[in-house]
Scaffold this motif. Structure first.
Motif, PDB file in Angstrom:
ATOM      1  N   MET A 184     -11.535   6.320  -1.442  1.00  0.00           N
ATOM      2  CA  MET A 184     -10.699   7.508  -1.515  1.00  0.00           C
ATOM      3  C   MET A 184     -11.220   8.594  -0.575  1.00  0.00           C
ATOM      4  O   MET A 184     -12.338   8.511  -0.057  1.00  0.00           O
ATOM      5  N   ARG A 185     -10.427   9.623  -0.372  1.00  0.00           N
ATOM      6  CA  ARG A 185     -10.828  10.721   0.494  1.00  0.00           C
ATOM      7  C   ARG A 185     -11.976  11.501  -0.147  1.00  0.00           C
ATOM      8  O   ARG A 185     -12.098  11.558  -1.375  1.00  0.00           O
ATOM      9  N   ARG A 216     -10.288   0.133  -1.154  1.00  0.00           N
ATOM     10  CA  ARG A 216     -10.102   1.200  -0.182  1.00  0.00           C
ATOM     11  C   ARG A 216     -10.738   2.484  -0.710  1.00  0.00           C
ATOM     12  O   ARG A 216     -10.349   2.979  -1.772  1.00  0.00           O
ATOM     13  N   ALA A 260      -4.966  11.361  -2.807  1.00  0.00           N
ATOM     14  CA  ALA A 260      -6.373  10.998  -2.951  1.00  0.00           C
ATOM     15  C   ALA A 260      -6.800   9.921  -1.970  1.00  0.00           C
ATOM     16  O   ALA A 260      -7.987   9.761  -1.695  1.00  0.00           O
ATOM     17  N   GLY A 261      -5.844   9.163  -1.430  1.00  0.00           N
ATOM     18  CA  GLY A 261      -6.172   8.070  -0.531  1.00  0.00           C
ATOM     19  C   GLY A 261      -5.131   6.971  -0.640  1.00  0.00           C
ATOM     20  O   GLY A 261      -4.079   7.139  -1.263  1.00  0.00           O
ATOM     21  N   THR A 262      -5.439   5.830  -0.056  1.00  0.00           N
ATOM     22  CA  THR A 262      -4.515   4.695  -0.053  1.00  0.00           C
ATOM     23  C   THR A 262      -4.717   3.847  -1.301  1.00  0.00           C
ATOM     24  O   THR A 262      -5.834   3.439  -1.612  1.00  0.00           O
ATOM     25  N   ALA A 310     -11.083  13.861  -3.016  1.00  0.00           N
ATOM     26  CA  ALA A 310     -10.211  13.331  -4.065  1.00  0.00           C
ATOM     27  C   ALA A 310     -10.715  13.731  -5.448  1.00  0.00           C
ATOM     28  O   ALA A 310     -11.917  13.683  -5.724  1.00  0.00           O
ATOM     29  N   ASP A 363       0.218   5.610   0.592  1.00  0.00           N
ATOM     30  CA  ASP A 363      -0.716   6.700   0.857  1.00  0.00           C
ATOM     31  C   ASP A 363      -0.420   7.856  -0.090  1.00  0.00           C
ATOM     32  O   ASP A 363       0.676   8.427  -0.074  1.00  0.00           O
ATOM     33  N   GLU A 391       0.842  -1.193   0.000  1.00  0.00           N
ATOM     34  CA  GLU A 391       0.000   0.000   0.000  1.00  0.00           C
ATOM     35  C   GLU A 391       0.876   1.241   0.000  1.00  0.00           C
ATOM     36  O   GLU A 391       1.995   1.221   0.523  1.00  0.00           O
ATOM     37  N   ARG A 446     -16.171   7.600  -6.353  1.00  0.00           N
ATOM     38  CA  ARG A 446     -15.564   7.295  -5.066  1.00  0.00           C
ATOM     39  C   ARG A 446     -16.188   6.048  -4.468  1.00  0.00           C
ATOM     40  O   ARG A 446     -17.191   5.535  -4.937  1.00  0.00           O
ATOM     41  N   PRO A 454      -8.373   3.999  -8.360  1.00  0.00           N
ATOM     42  CA  PRO A 454      -9.763   4.253  -7.948  1.00  0.00           C
ATOM     43  C   PRO A 454     -10.679   4.434  -9.153  1.00  0.00           C
ATOM     44  O   PRO A 454     -11.167   5.523  -9.448  1.00  0.00           O
TER      45      PRO A 454
END
Length: 208
Positions: free
Chosen positions: A63-64, A61, A8-10, A67, A5, A3, A203, A55
Motif C-alpha cells: 500500500m501507499r 501489492r 490506499a493503493g492497488t 495509507a 486502484d 485490480e 503495510r 491489506p
C-alpha cells in the motif's frame, strides 16, 4: 486476477461476473481471497462472487506510505472498493476481521443489503484473545511480524515430529495444514513469493 486502484493503493480481486445477486467475501488477518475458493466454486453459477484481497498481511501489492490501515481505515477502503465497482445491494460476508461494525459506524453501509458475520472480533475482544494480543505486540517491534511468522512456521512444523508419516486419518489433516502453511510462509516452497516485512500499521505485502 483483476485490480483496482484505490486511495490506499492497488487492490487485487476475483470477480466471477454474471447477472446474479452480488456476494462480496472478505478474508481476515494474514490471509487473502483464496480463503473463499471452496465457497466461490459452488456459488458462481447462481451469484456474482467478488473477492478482494485486503491489506491485512496476505496482500502482494504494498500500500501507499500514507495509507490508513487501521480497522476503520480498511473498512473505509472496503466501502471505496464497493463504490469503484458500482456494486449495490451487496451481501457482505466477513470472516476473522471485525470491520463490519466500523462500516456501520462510519456510515459507509449504503451499498450493503445484508451482512454475514462469521468468527469475527467483537465488543472488547479486540484484538481477539492471546493470539491477537501477541500479534499487536509483535507489530509494534521492529522485525516483530517476521519473528512471529517464523515462530508460527516452527510450531506448525512441530519439530522433528512433522517429518514422520501420519498414521491416523486426522493426522493427514494436520499434515495438509502444515504443508499449506509452509507453502505460504516459506518463499522457497511455493509460488506465493516472499512476504515483505510489515510495519506496525500492517503495510507491505507479499512480493512476487
Amino acid at each position: 486476477m483483476a485490480e483496482v486502484d484505490l486511495s490506499a493503493g492497488t487492490v487485487e480481486y476475483l470477480d466471477t461476473g454474471g447477472e446474479g445477486p452480488v456476494v462480496v467475501l472478505l478474508h481476515g488477518v494474514a490471509m487473502d481471497g483464496s480463503l473463499w475458493r471452496n465457497v466461490v466454486e459452488p456459488l458462481r453459477s447462481d451469484v456474482r462472487c467478488v473477492v478482494p484481497t485486503l491489506p491485512l498481511g496476505g496482500h502482494r501489492r504494498p500500500m501507499r506510505p500514507d495509507a490508513d490501515l487501521s480497522v476503520a481505515g480498511v473498512a473505509r477502503l472496503v466501502a471505496e472498493f464497493l463504490d469503484r465497482l458500482g456494486l449495490r445491494d451487496v451481501t457482505l460476508v466477513m470472516s476473522d476481521w471485525g470491520g463490519a461494525p466500523a462500516l456501520v459506524s462510519e456510515g459507509r453501509d449504503e451499498r450493503i443489503g445484508r451482512l454475514v458475520i462469521t468468527s469475527c472480533e467483537a465488543f472488547d475482544n479486540f484484538p481477539p484473545g492471546v493470539p491477537g494480543g501477541n500479534l499487536l505486540t509483535s507489530a509494534k517491534l521492529p522485525g516483530g511480524i517476521s519473528l512471529a511468522f517464523r515462530l508460527l512456521t516452527f510450531l506448525l512444523d512441530g519439530g522433528a515430529a512433522s517429518s514422520q508419516s501420519p498414521d491416523r486419518e486426522e493426522d493427514w489433516g494436520h499434515e495438509r495444514g502444515r504443508f499449506h502453511a509452509r507453502k505460504w510462509l516459506d518463499p522457497e516452497r511455493g509460488p506465493r513469493g516472499r512476504c515483505a516485512e510489515a510495519d506496525a500499521r500492517g503495510r507491505g505485502g507479499c512480493q512476487p
